[in-house]
Write a protein that holds these residues in place. Structure first.
Motif, PDB file in Angstrom:
ATOM      1  N   HIS A 263       0.674  -1.271   0.093  1.00  0.00           N
ATOM      2  CA  HIS A 263      -0.076   0.138  -0.079  1.00  0.00           C
ATOM      3  C   HIS A 263       0.957   1.354   0.005  1.00  0.00           C
ATOM      4  N   LEU A 264       2.023   1.037   0.621  1.00  0.00           N
ATOM      5  CA  LEU A 264       2.929   2.325   0.783  1.00  0.00           C
ATOM      6  C   LEU A 264       4.279   1.875   0.181  1.00  0.00           C
ATOM      7  N   PRO A 265       4.698   1.890  -1.060  1.00  0.00           N
ATOM      8  CA  PRO A 265       5.678   1.243  -1.645  1.00  0.00           C
ATOM      9  C   PRO A 265       7.028   1.911  -1.131  1.00  0.00           C
ATOM     10  N   GLY A 297     -16.830 -23.149  19.454  1.00  0.00           N
ATOM     11  CA  GLY A 297     -16.694 -22.674  17.967  1.00  0.00           C
ATOM     12  C   GLY A 297     -15.894 -21.378  17.391  1.00  0.00           C
ATOM     13  N   TRP A 298     -14.788 -21.486  18.127  1.00  0.00           N
ATOM     14  CA  TRP A 298     -14.014 -20.146  17.485  1.00  0.00           C
ATOM     15  C   TRP A 298     -13.546 -20.182  16.187  1.00  0.00           C
ATOM     16  N   GLN A 299     -13.651 -19.089  15.368  1.00  0.00           N
ATOM     17  CA  GLN A 299     -13.214 -19.071  13.943  1.00  0.00           C
ATOM     18  C   GLN A 299     -12.709 -17.623  13.803  1.00  0.00           C
ATOM     19  N   PRO A 300     -11.643 -17.335  13.377  1.00  0.00           N
ATOM     20  CA  PRO A 300     -10.902 -16.221  13.148  1.00  0.00           C
ATOM     21  C   PRO A 300     -11.383 -15.741  11.680  1.00  0.00           C
ATOM     22  N   GLU A 301     -11.542 -14.287  11.620  1.00  0.00           N
ATOM     23  CA  GLU A 301     -11.865 -13.925  10.353  1.00  0.00           C
ATOM     24  C   GLU A 301     -11.130 -13.074   9.637  1.00  0.00           C
ATOM     25  N   TRP A 302      -9.915 -12.530  10.110  1.00  0.00           N
ATOM     26  CA  TRP A 302      -9.115 -11.613   9.265  1.00  0.00           C
ATOM     27  C   TRP A 302      -7.958 -12.144   9.041  1.00  0.00           C
ATOM     28  N   ASP A 303      -7.311 -11.771   7.660  1.00  0.00           N
ATOM     29  CA  ASP A 303      -6.033 -12.516   7.283  1.00  0.00           C
ATOM     30  C   ASP A 303      -5.239 -11.023   7.436  1.00  0.00           C
ATOM     31  N   LEU A 304      -3.863 -11.267   7.176  1.00  0.00           N
ATOM     32  CA  LEU A 304      -2.949 -10.253   7.161  1.00  0.00           C
ATOM     33  C   LEU A 304      -3.163  -9.189   6.281  1.00  0.00           C
ATOM     34  N   GLU A 305      -3.623  -9.519   5.038  1.00  0.00           N
ATOM     35  CA  GLU A 305      -3.602  -8.315   3.915  1.00  0.00           C
ATOM     36  C   GLU A 305      -5.039  -7.789   4.422  1.00  0.00           C
ATOM     37  N   GLU A 306      -6.010  -8.238   4.702  1.00  0.00           N
ATOM     38  CA  GLU A 306      -7.268  -7.413   5.117  1.00  0.00           C
ATOM     39  C   GLU A 306      -6.875  -6.553   6.166  1.00  0.00           C
ATOM     40  N   MET A 307      -6.115  -7.250   7.164  1.00  0.00           N
ATOM     41  CA  MET A 307      -5.849  -6.284   8.205  1.00  0.00           C
ATOM     42  C   MET A 307      -5.112  -5.140   8.124  1.00  0.00           C
ATOM     43  N   THR A 308      -3.954  -5.452   7.102  1.00  0.00           N
ATOM     44  CA  THR A 308      -3.362  -4.292   6.859  1.00  0.00           C
ATOM     45  C   THR A 308      -3.810  -3.207   6.038  1.00  0.00           C
ATOM     46  N   LYS A 309      -4.883  -3.520   5.033  1.00  0.00           N
ATOM     47  CA  LYS A 309      -5.667  -2.514   4.530  1.00  0.00           C
ATOM     48  C   LYS A 309      -6.354  -1.757   5.403  1.00  0.00           C
ATOM     49  N   ASP A 310      -6.986  -2.523   6.341  1.00  0.00           N
ATOM     50  CA  ASP A 310      -8.160  -1.702   7.197  1.00  0.00           C
ATOM     51  C   ASP A 310      -7.391  -0.758   8.248  1.00  0.00           C
ATOM     52  N   MET A 311      -6.093  -1.212   8.778  1.00  0.00           N
ATOM     53  CA  MET A 311      -5.380  -0.585   9.592  1.00  0.00           C
ATOM     54  C   MET A 311      -4.778   0.633   8.931  1.00  0.00           C
ATOM     55  N   LEU A 312      -4.116   0.629   7.671  1.00  0.00           N
ATOM     56  CA  LEU A 312      -3.826   1.734   7.039  1.00  0.00           C
ATOM     57  C   LEU A 312      -4.809   2.782   6.612  1.00  0.00           C
ATOM     58  N   GLU A 313      -5.916   2.185   6.223  1.00  0.00           N
ATOM     59  CA  GLU A 313      -7.152   3.182   6.127  1.00  0.00           C
ATOM     60  C   GLU A 313      -7.588   3.903   7.198  1.00  0.00           C
TER      61      GLU A 313
END
Ligand code: AKB
Length: 328
Positions: A263-265, A297-313
């Protein structure tokens, strides 16, 4: 009869997880029914204005009892703790806050016949002898940090209160938690949050662990989901109680840098390991969380790429508005 959660007290509510957990609990159970507490740090305006807030010291039982009685508390989310890096600088403080705080919460739960208490543990409960890859639920617990020592002792203490006194205690072994609202304070996994802030603010970051350091991590929405799902799970289905492994993400510091660079080259990272490298080297790289998946019934939803996009936004928006580090 299954007792319902009605009036909640959150300790450590000004901290990284506590601040967002309080808001999520207020959303679910009603703002007036979720009492936030902290020791000394001023709460954010959002925390203060959205529901009740008190300063208490978890090592002083009397201060806890005042709030419990006033608000008819039946459930405590005990988030107050001294984390690994600060704990190594002040082991006595770490023992005092983590052990006496936990003991006070457990006794309060017993004395006030509470519905349940949620007391988190951490991947810091593991140590260098523990298998590092897909660390099993049942394994060697020989941590080398005071924080880890208090987490193992805390898990044992909580399970003791379940079997000896029938107190409903639940807890999960948090990995490093990544979030955009409140900065973590004094942990080894803090680099995985700081890197996003510095990427947005300066375009560069000096990381305190090596590029190849791999640790288990989790994005805050998954952390809130895990905590609240465990709190609401059917007690009769739980085989474990205070020590659930919960996995979500596992990546190296170098992988994190690369995901930001998509996202930030122009973003650059340098790696200058300090004493926290020694702590990270004793922790798992990935976690086997099949017990949490099977029992509640634990089931995570976020992966690294989606998390990075959301954090940076989120952080870029706040940076443009001149409030990257939040407003009090
Ligand atoms: C720390 O780094 O100390 C915490 C933890 C993994 O419990 N984030």
């Amino acid at each position: 009869m299954v007792k319902k959660i009605k009036n909640i007290l959150v300790t450590g509510a000004v901290g990284q997880i506590g601040s967002e957990l309080t808001m999520a609990l207020r959303e679910r159970y009603g703002a007036e029914n979720v009492v936030a507490t902290g020791r000394s740090t001023e709460p954010s305006r959002m925390l203060r204005e959205s529901g009740p807030f008190y300063f208490i010291d978890v090592t002083e039982r009397a201060s806890l009892d005042v709030v419990i009685k006033k608000h008819h508390i039946d459930t405590i989310f005990h988030m107050a703790a001294i984390l690994s890096a600060v704990g190594e600088k002040n082991p006595q403080l770490c023992w005092n806050v983590n052990m006496n705080g936990t003991l006070n919460v457990l006794h309060a739960a017993m004395d006030f016949d509470m519905t349940r208490v949620i007391i988190p543990s951490s991947i810091a409960a593991f140590g260098p002898e523990t298998p590092r890859i897909m660390t099993p639920q049942e394994t060697i617990l020989k941590p080398r940090t005071m924080y880890g020592v208090t987490k193992v002792a805390g898990e044992l203490l909580c399970d003791y209160y379940v079997s000896r006194f029938g107190v409903d205690v639940r807890g999960l072994r948090y990995p490093g938690i990544i979030s955009a609202e409140t900065l973590p304070g004094g942990g080894t996994t803090d680099y995985a949050v700081e890197i996003y802030y510095k990427a947005v603010e300066k375009g560069s970051y000096t990381c305190f662990v090596r590029e190849d350091t791999s640790l288990p991590m989790m994005y805050m929405p998954d952390c809130l989901k895990a905590t609240m799902d465990l709190a609401e799970a059917d007690f009769s289905k739980l085989v474990h109680h205070s020590d659930f492994n919960v996995g979500a993400l596992s990546f190296t510091a170098g992988d994190l840098t690369k995901s930001i660079q998509k996202h930030l080259p122009d973003f650059t990272a340098r790696y200058e390991p300090d004493f926290r490298q020694g702590i990270a080297d004793t922790w798992p790289a990935s976690i086997d969380d099949s017990a949490a998946r099977e029992e509640w019934g634990w089931q995570p939803e976020w992966d690294l790429e989606e998390m990075t996009k959301d954090m940076l936004e989120k952080l870029s928006t706040r940076h443009k508005e001149g409030r990257l580090y939040g407003e009090q």
